[in-house]
Design a protein around this motif. Structure first.
Motif, PDB file in Angstrom:
ATOM      1  N   ASP A 105       0.820  -1.203   0.000  1.00  0.00           N
ATOM      2  CA  ASP A 105       0.000   0.000   0.000  1.00  0.00           C
ATOM      3  C   ASP A 105       0.858   1.259   0.000  1.00  0.00           C
ATOM      4  O   ASP A 105       1.941   1.301   0.604  1.00  0.00           O
ATOM      5  N   VAL A 106       0.360   2.290  -0.670  1.00  0.00           N
ATOM      6  CA  VAL A 106       0.975   3.610  -0.614  1.00  0.00           C
ATOM      7  C   VAL A 106       0.917   4.116   0.823  1.00  0.00           C
ATOM      8  O   VAL A 106      -0.121   4.035   1.473  1.00  0.00           O
ATOM      9  N   LEU A 107       2.041   4.641   1.313  1.00  0.00           N
ATOM     10  CA  LEU A 107       2.069   5.209   2.656  1.00  0.00           C
ATOM     11  C   LEU A 107       1.652   6.678   2.627  1.00  0.00           C
ATOM     12  O   LEU A 107       1.975   7.409   1.687  1.00  0.00           O
ATOM     13  N   SER A 108       0.963   7.097   3.652  1.00  0.00           N
ATOM     14  CA  SER A 108       0.596   8.505   3.755  1.00  0.00           C
ATOM     15  C   SER A 108       1.836   9.339   4.077  1.00  0.00           C
ATOM     16  O   SER A 108       2.853   8.823   4.551  1.00  0.00           O
TER      17      SER A 108
ATOM     18  N   GLN B 275       2.079  11.407   6.459  1.00  0.00           N
ATOM     19  CA  GLN B 275       2.287  11.354   7.907  1.00  0.00           C
ATOM     20  C   GLN B 275       3.042  10.091   8.301  1.00  0.00           C
ATOM     21  O   GLN B 275       3.943  10.129   9.151  1.00  0.00           O
ATOM     22  N   ALA B 276       2.708   8.962   7.681  1.00  0.00           N
ATOM     23  CA  ALA B 276       3.396   7.713   7.997  1.00  0.00           C
ATOM     24  C   ALA B 276       4.872   7.789   7.617  1.00  0.00           C
ATOM     25  O   ALA B 276       5.743   7.278   8.336  1.00  0.00           O
ATOM     26  N   ILE B 277       5.168   8.438   6.497  1.00  0.00           N
ATOM     27  CA  ILE B 277       6.560   8.585   6.075  1.00  0.00           C
ATOM     28  C   ILE B 277       7.318   9.490   7.049  1.00  0.00           C
ATOM     29  O   ILE B 277       8.449   9.195   7.444  1.00  0.00           O
ATOM     30  N   GLN B 278       6.688  10.576   7.454  1.00  0.00           N
ATOM     31  CA  GLN B 278       7.335  11.474   8.414  1.00  0.00           C
ATOM     32  C   GLN B 278       7.540  10.794   9.762  1.00  0.00           C
ATOM     33  O   GLN B 278       8.568  10.986  10.417  1.00  0.00           O
ATOM     34  N   ASP B 279       6.576   9.981  10.163  1.00  0.00           N
ATOM     35  CA  ASP B 279       6.680   9.282  11.447  1.00  0.00           C
ATOM     36  C   ASP B 279       7.760   8.206  11.432  1.00  0.00           C
ATOM     37  O   ASP B 279       8.189   7.752  12.505  1.00  0.00           O
ATOM     38  N   ALA B 280       8.210   7.800  10.243  1.00  0.00           N
ATOM     39  CA  ALA B 280       9.238   6.757  10.149  1.00  0.00           C
ATOM     40  C   ALA B 280      10.588   7.257  10.645  1.00  0.00           C
ATOM     41  O   ALA B 280      11.476   6.446  10.954  1.00  0.00           O
ATOM     42  N   GLY B 281      10.772   8.577  10.715  1.00  0.00           N
ATOM     43  CA  GLY B 281      11.995   9.134  11.281  1.00  0.00           C
ATOM     44  C   GLY B 281      13.243   8.873  10.465  1.00  0.00           C
ATOM     45  O   GLY B 281      14.301   8.578  11.028  1.00  0.00           O
TER      46      GLY B 281
ATOM     47  N   TYR C 296      -2.791   2.504  -4.254  1.00  0.00           N
ATOM     48  CA  TYR C 296      -3.458   3.616  -3.581  1.00  0.00           C
ATOM     49  C   TYR C 296      -4.911   3.218  -3.328  1.00  0.00           C
ATOM     50  O   TYR C 296      -5.630   2.811  -4.252  1.00  0.00           O
ATOM     51  N   ARG C 297      -5.355   3.343  -2.100  1.00  0.00           N
ATOM     52  CA  ARG C 297      -6.723   2.994  -1.743  1.00  0.00           C
ATOM     53  C   ARG C 297      -7.487   4.275  -1.416  1.00  0.00           C
ATOM     54  O   ARG C 297      -7.162   4.983  -0.462  1.00  0.00           O
ATOM     55  N   GLY C 298      -8.503   4.561  -2.211  1.00  0.00           N
ATOM     56  CA  GLY C 298      -9.293   5.767  -2.007  1.00  0.00           C
ATOM     57  C   GLY C 298     -10.256   5.634  -0.847  1.00  0.00           C
ATOM     58  O   GLY C 298     -10.575   4.527  -0.393  1.00  0.00           O
ATOM     59  N   THR C 299     -10.737   6.763  -0.366  1.00  0.00           N
ATOM     60  CA  THR C 299     -11.685   6.747   0.746  1.00  0.00           C
ATOM     61  C   THR C 299     -13.013   6.117   0.356  1.00  0.00           C
ATOM     62  O   THR C 299     -13.792   5.704   1.218  1.00  0.00           O
ATOM     63  N   ASP C 300     -13.269   6.038  -0.974  1.00  0.00           N
ATOM     64  CA  ASP C 300     -14.513   5.420  -1.447  1.00  0.00           C
ATOM     65  C   ASP C 300     -14.363   3.928  -1.693  1.00  0.00           C
ATOM     66  O   ASP C 300     -15.267   3.284  -2.239  1.00  0.00           O
ATOM     67  N   GLY C 301     -13.206   3.371  -1.312  1.00  0.00           N
ATOM     68  CA  GLY C 301     -12.989   1.945  -1.475  1.00  0.00           C
ATOM     69  C   GLY C 301     -12.345   1.537  -2.778  1.00  0.00           C
ATOM     70  O   GLY C 301     -12.042   0.354  -2.977  1.00  0.00           O
ATOM     71  N   THR C 302     -12.113   2.492  -3.672  1.00  0.00           N
ATOM     72  CA  THR C 302     -11.473   2.163  -4.946  1.00  0.00           C
ATOM     73  C   THR C 302      -9.972   1.925  -4.738  1.00  0.00           C
ATOM     74  O   THR C 302      -9.373   2.415  -3.774  1.00  0.00           O
ATOM     75  N   GLU C 303      -9.383   1.160  -5.655  1.00  0.00           N
ATOM     76  CA  GLU C 303      -7.951   0.872  -5.618  1.00  0.00           C
ATOM     77  C   GLU C 303      -7.332   1.239  -6.964  1.00  0.00           C
ATOM     78  O   GLU C 303      -7.947   1.041  -8.008  1.00  0.00           O
ATOM     79  N   GLU C 304      -6.100   1.769  -6.911  1.00  0.00           N
ATOM     80  CA  GLU C 304      -5.390   2.150  -8.134  1.00  0.00           C
ATOM     81  C   GLU C 304      -3.916   1.911  -7.936  1.00  0.00           C
ATOM     82  O   GLU C 304      -3.350   2.235  -6.885  1.00  0.00           O
ATOM     83  N   VAL C 305      -3.286   1.298  -8.944  1.00  0.00           N
ATOM     84  CA  VAL C 305      -1.838   1.112  -8.900  1.00  0.00           C
ATOM     85  C   VAL C 305      -1.183   2.437  -9.262  1.00  0.00           C
ATOM     86  O   VAL C 305      -1.479   3.016 -10.314  1.00  0.00           O
ATOM     87  N   TRP C 306      -0.287   2.909  -8.379  1.00  0.00           N
ATOM     88  CA  TRP C 306       0.342   4.210  -8.596  1.00  0.00           C
ATOM     89  C   TRP C 306       1.740   4.195  -7.967  1.00  0.00           C
ATOM     90  O   TRP C 306       1.879   3.832  -6.802  1.00  0.00           O
ATOM     91  N   PRO C 307       2.778   4.582  -8.702  1.00  0.00           N
ATOM     92  CA  PRO C 307       4.129   4.585  -8.120  1.00  0.00           C
ATOM     93  C   PRO C 307       4.230   5.542  -6.941  1.00  0.00           C
ATOM     94  O   PRO C 307       3.907   6.721  -7.063  1.00  0.00           O
ATOM     95  N   SER C 308       4.662   5.029  -5.802  1.00  0.00           N
ATOM     96  CA  SER C 308       4.796   5.865  -4.614  1.00  0.00           C
ATOM     97  C   SER C 308       5.654   5.139  -3.587  1.00  0.00           C
ATOM     98  O   SER C 308       6.264   4.113  -3.882  1.00  0.00           O
ATOM     99  N   VAL C 309       5.693   5.679  -2.383  1.00  0.00           N
ATOM    100  CA  VAL C 309       6.510   5.122  -1.309  1.00  0.00           C
ATOM    101  C   VAL C 309       5.690   4.119  -0.501  1.00  0.00           C
ATOM    102  O   VAL C 309       4.553   4.400  -0.110  1.00  0.00           O
ATOM    103  N   THR C 310       6.277   2.943  -0.255  1.00  0.00           N
ATOM    104  CA  THR C 310       5.651   1.915   0.576  1.00  0.00           C
ATOM    105  C   THR C 310       6.607   1.541   1.704  1.00  0.00           C
ATOM    106  O   THR C 310       7.726   2.048   1.799  1.00  0.00           O
TER     107      THR C 310
END
Length: 230
Positions: free
Chosen positions: A2-5, A7-13, A72-86
């Motif tokens: 899953d794509v990380l938010s 906030q999650a990336i910042q919290d990783a320190g 990427y998982r949308g708030t409406d339950g949809t899913e999309e493959v998208w290059p990002s940080v995991t």
């Protein structure tokens, strides 16, 4: 993965790393080209198939981490493959930082930056294929809206900055205040110009052998430049 938010990336320190537009980036200083080669080889040994993008010089090594098939998982339950940080990228970033520290390599956060160009348009689809073809040689590198609703051209080789399209209302074409100068080998320039025209462009000036001016369908200009006749 899953794509990380953000906030999650910042919290990783990750003190050595910063997320820019899509990926995690870091720069480590090296004493010589040989030192850089040794560091990159060691990074390759711990990457386990999740390979970073690397730029190696005699004074620094730049690294970029991205998961190309993250979800990427949308708030409406949809899913999309998208290059990002995991989480894969977070874990590898920590391992690379530990490897650099063990070799006495210092991070250089001042060297972490990314240049993009923004282009106002009311219709990105009308001009996106032209810019993708002109800058990368392939219209397929025009990306339709991501989860945030942004469209852009991304060069997979990293030789040109990303170009993103900012949504506007229709308006008259203003006098352009920036343009791309795309330098190419003399032998390859004619084919790129021809392809860009086929993708919706127009040649507006070709009276000097050293450069050709093209415009997209909305009047935004770019130059294809060579050393011919200079």
């Amino acid at each position: 993965m899953d794509v990380l938010s953000v906030q999650a990336i910042q919290d990783a320190g990750l003190a050595d790393w910063s997320k820019l537009e899509q990926a995690l980036h870091a720069r480590f200083l090296v004493g010589s080209f040989a030192d850089g080669v040794g560091f990159v080889q060691a990074v390759g040994e711990i990457s386990a198939g999740h390979d970073p993008e690397v730029r190696l010089t005699s004074t620094f090594v730049d690294l970029k981490l991205l998961t190309p098939d993250s979800v990427y998982r949308g708030t409406d339950g949809t899913e999309e493959v998208w290059p990002s940080v995991t989480q894969l990228d977070i874990d590898l970033a920590r391992d690379i930082s530990a490897l650099a520290a063990a070799r006495g390599l210092k991070p250089d956060p001042n060297g972490i930056f990314q240049v993009e160009l923004g282009l106002d348009t009311h219709d990105a689809d009308e001009i996106g294929p032209f810019w993708a073809t002109l800058l990368t040689g392939d219209a397929a590198n025009y990306e339709h809206p991501d989860p945030a609703g942004t469209s852009w051209v991304a060069d997979p080789t990293g030789r040109t900055p990303n170009l993103w399209f900012q949504k506007t209302s229709p308006h008259e074409t203003p006098r352009q205040r920036f343009h791309y100068d795309l330098w190419m080998p003399v032998a390859l320039a004619p084919a790129r110009i021809e392809a860009a025209v086929a993708a919706g462009g127009t040649v507006t000036f070709d009276e000097d052998p050293s450069f050709t001016v093209l415009s997209d369908a909305q009047g935004n200009r770019a130059c294809v430049c060579t050393i011919e006749g200079r």
